[in-house]
Design a protein around this motif. Sequence first.
Motif, short mmCIF file in Angstrom:
data_model
loop_
_atom_site.label_atom_id
_atom_site.label_comp_id
_atom_site.label_asym_id
_atom_site.label_seq_id
_atom_site.Cartn_x
_atom_site.Cartn_y
_atom_site.Cartn_z
N HIS A 38 -18.05 7.87 8.88
CA HIS A 38 -17.67 6.98 7.78
C HIS A 38 -16.19 6.58 7.80
O HIS A 38 -15.73 5.90 6.88
N THR A 42 -12.85 -0.83 7.22
CA THR A 42 -13.90 -1.53 6.49
C THR A 42 -15.09 -0.60 6.30
O THR A 42 -15.17 0.46 6.93
N VAL A 43 -16.02 -0.98 5.43
CA VAL A 43 -17.15 -0.13 5.08
C VAL A 43 -17.89 0.37 6.32
O VAL A 43 -18.02 -0.36 7.31
N HIS A 45 -20.72 2.72 5.61
CA HIS A 45 -22.03 3.10 5.08
C HIS A 45 -23.01 2.00 5.47
O HIS A 45 -22.76 0.82 5.24
N SER A 47 -25.86 0.64 4.51
CA SER A 47 -26.35 -0.41 3.59
C SER A 47 -25.23 -1.37 3.21
O SER A 47 -25.46 -2.56 3.02
N ARG A 48 -24.01 -0.86 3.12
CA ARG A 48 -22.88 -1.73 2.76
C ARG A 48 -22.47 -2.61 3.93
O ARG A 48 -22.06 -3.75 3.74
N ALA A 51 -24.80 -5.51 3.96
CA ALA A 51 -24.51 -6.48 2.90
C ALA A 51 -23.27 -7.31 3.21
O ALA A 51 -23.27 -8.53 3.05
N ASP A 52 -22.20 -6.66 3.66
CA ASP A 52 -20.94 -7.36 3.96
C ASP A 52 -20.02 -6.42 4.74
O ASP A 52 -19.33 -5.59 4.15
N GLN A 55 -16.07 -5.70 3.80
CA GLN A 55 -15.58 -5.03 2.60
C GLN A 55 -14.61 -3.91 2.97
O GLN A 55 -14.82 -3.22 3.96
N ASN A 57 -13.10 -0.25 3.02
CA ASN A 57 -13.75 1.05 2.94
C ASN A 57 -13.11 1.89 1.83
O ASN A 57 -12.07 2.51 2.04
N ARG A 59 -14.66 4.36 0.61
CA ARG A 59 -15.43 5.61 0.72
C ARG A 59 -15.03 6.37 2.00
O ARG A 59 -15.88 6.89 2.71
#
Length: 181
Positions: A38, A42-43, A45, A47-48, A51-52, A55, A57, A59
Amino acid sequence: MTTPLVTSVSRDAEHRFSKRAVPEIVLLAGLGVEGDAHAGVTVQHRSRVAADPTQPNLRQVHLIQSELFDELAPQGFDVEPGGLGENVLTRGVDLLALPTGAVLRLGADAIVEITGLRNPCGQINRYRSGLLKAVLTTDDLGAAVRKAGVMGIVLTGGTVRTGDPIEVTLPALPHRPLERV
């Protein structure tokens, strides 16, 4: 009152639900836990990312208070360190009561800013059947109560070990309550 401390640290280079407890982790500023799936600007995860993927991060580090495990044990849920996918297991800090922007110094050097609540998902039930209902409850007004920990970003890198002290610094008032990230 218990002196706030790190009770366990975990990481996993693969996208699995649970992480392996290790003697120490290295936090990297702006990225997360070195060697963890993780980590990233940037994200990460799945599922994220779907989606995009652009984004930021928010998390990078997942923290859970070990008091949650104490609460779950009498309900029949045996949860070991790293079991819920957390990177840092704490004791003596009510992580869920912290405001957005609270800063935790973990050990001598690492600094993590709390960005929000982990939103527990159905994968928790694959780890322990029925556990989702125990970590995602509702209050008297029907609002969701998420108990599966908090997420943060690494402001200053450093090594974090089991037994390290934790210092909490609250942001300026007014405090904003944690929301899911």
